[in-house]
Design an enzyme around this catalytic site. Structure first.
Site, PDB file in Angstrom:
ATOM      1  N   GLU A  39       0.836  -1.201   0.000  1.00  0.00           N
ATOM      2  CA  GLU A  39       0.000   0.000   0.000  1.00  0.00           C
ATOM      3  C   GLU A  39       0.872   1.252   0.000  1.00  0.00           C
ATOM      4  OE1 GLU A  39      -3.351   0.624  -0.003  1.00  0.00           O
ATOM      5  OE2 GLU A  39      -3.706  -1.487  -0.438  1.00  0.00           O
ATOM      6  N   ARG A  91       9.335   1.050   7.034  1.00  0.00           N
ATOM      7  CA  ARG A  91       8.088   0.377   7.361  1.00  0.00           C
ATOM      8  C   ARG A  91       7.311   0.145   6.072  1.00  0.00           C
ATOM      9  NH1 ARG A  91       5.506   3.698  11.522  1.00  0.00           N
ATOM     10  NH2 ARG A  91       7.131   2.767  12.806  1.00  0.00           N
ATOM     11  N   SER A 147      17.311  11.627  19.411  1.00  0.00           N
ATOM     12  CA  SER A 147      16.590  10.409  19.784  1.00  0.00           C
ATOM     13  C   SER A 147      17.559   9.286  20.133  1.00  0.00           C
ATOM     14  CB  SER A 147      15.671   9.984  18.636  1.00  0.00           C
ATOM     15  OG  SER A 147      14.989   8.794  18.955  1.00  0.00           O
ATOM     16  N   ASP A 156      18.243   0.496  15.272  1.00  0.00           N
ATOM     17  CA  ASP A 156      17.221   0.967  14.343  1.00  0.00           C
ATOM     18  C   ASP A 156      17.449   2.422  13.929  1.00  0.00           C
ATOM     19  OD1 ASP A 156      16.666   2.070  16.808  1.00  0.00           O
ATOM     20  OD2 ASP A 156      14.487   1.841  16.648  1.00  0.00           O
ATOM     21  N   LYS A 198      16.738   7.782  12.421  1.00  0.00           N
ATOM     22  CA  LYS A 198      16.585   8.241  13.806  1.00  0.00           C
ATOM     23  C   LYS A 198      17.471   9.457  14.029  1.00  0.00           C
ATOM     24  CE  LYS A 198      16.139   5.079  17.050  1.00  0.00           C
ATOM     25  NZ  LYS A 198      14.793   5.337  17.591  1.00  0.00           N
ATOM     26  N   SER A 228       1.103  -6.378  24.664  1.00  0.00           N
ATOM     27  CA  SER A 228       0.217  -5.221  24.476  1.00  0.00           C
ATOM     28  C   SER A 228      -0.810  -5.457  23.379  1.00  0.00           C
ATOM     29  CB  SER A 228       1.045  -3.988  24.115  1.00  0.00           C
ATOM     30  OG  SER A 228       1.705  -4.190  22.868  1.00  0.00           O
ATOM     31  N   HIS A 284       9.167  -7.984  12.034  1.00  0.00           N
ATOM     32  CA  HIS A 284      10.390  -7.186  12.087  1.00  0.00           C
ATOM     33  C   HIS A 284      11.570  -7.973  11.504  1.00  0.00           C
ATOM     34  CE1 HIS A 284       9.130  -4.259  15.560  1.00  0.00           C
ATOM     35  NE2 HIS A 284       8.179  -4.435  14.660  1.00  0.00           N
ATOM     36  N   GLU A 322      16.514  -1.641  10.332  1.00  0.00           N
ATOM     37  CA  GLU A 322      15.331  -2.407  10.730  1.00  0.00           C
ATOM     38  C   GLU A 322      14.219  -2.203   9.705  1.00  0.00           C
ATOM     39  OE1 GLU A 322      13.336  -2.984  14.918  1.00  0.00           O
ATOM     40  OE2 GLU A 322      12.397  -1.262  13.952  1.00  0.00           O
TER      41      GLU A 322
END
Length: 208
Positions: A42, A81, A53, A76, A49, A118, A124, A143
């Protein structure tokens, strides 16, 4: 340290790794689409990063903020993604990446088959990407997260909730999010079944 050549070199290396990874994944997907007349993706998100951070993450782990520690303990810095329509597409993408000559997979976590406590679901891949600089070839860690649209929606909302409560999310919210994760998994399964049914009907029509 922020203005040092050492840090600039590190950022250059990670930037090059991201470009290499983006290019290789793009080529793999274009080739797959040509072969199968179908694009399983999609959309794709990518990021580096930030230094801030990475520094905060090192401090939280109890490490000194150095370029060496960023390379050693932050896995990472480079992230991609990949968002898919269907569950089956996730595993197709995993297979494509594992078979790539330019990407070396050194670890993988299937949080779809085994979600986190969670409710978080995603696939991954920890990979190495070759970067060609004046000093020679170096392998840079990155990653890759692969998930469905529904999983991505849940993860995005979970991130916002965690940030809002500064990591101290009330139990009733956690329970509600876990229930939503279960509903999303059921939805993904149903959408996969519908897609498979549509494919069977399409194949039958082509035969006729």
């Amino acid at each position: 340290m922020k203005s040092s050549k050492e840090l600039e070199k590190l950022i250059l290396k990670y930037s090059a790794a991201l470009k290499t990874l983006e290019t290789e994944i793009s080529i793999l997907l274009q080739d797959y689409e040509l072969e199968n007349d179908y694009n399983p993706v999609e959309h794709i998100k990518s990021r580096l990063k930030t230094y801030e951070s990475a520094s905060n993450k090192l401090i939280s782990k109890g490490y000194e903020v150095t370029t060496k520690n960023i390379e050693t303990y932050i896995h990472d810095m480079v992230g991609i993604r990949i968002i898919c329509s269907f569950l089956s597409d996730v595993y197709k993408i995993v297979e494509l990446i594992e078979n790539s000559d330019q990407i070396t997979v050194h670890d993988k976590e299937d949080y779809i088959t085994n979600p986190k406590d969670s409710g978080y679901s995603s696939y991954h891949l920890s990979v190495y990407v070759p970067v060609y600089l004046l000093g020679g070839v170096t392998l840079v860690e990155a990653e890759i997260q692969i998930r469905t649209v529904a999983m991505d929606f849940w993860a995005s909302l979970d991130h916002k909730i965690t940030y809002k409560f500064q990591g101290r999310v009330p139990e009733e919210i956690k329970e509600g999010m876990y229930k939503c994760a279960e509903d999303i998994h059921a939805l993904d399964q149903k959408m996969l079944e519908l897609n498979q049914e549509m494919q069977i009907i399409k194949d039958d029509q082509e035969i006729i």
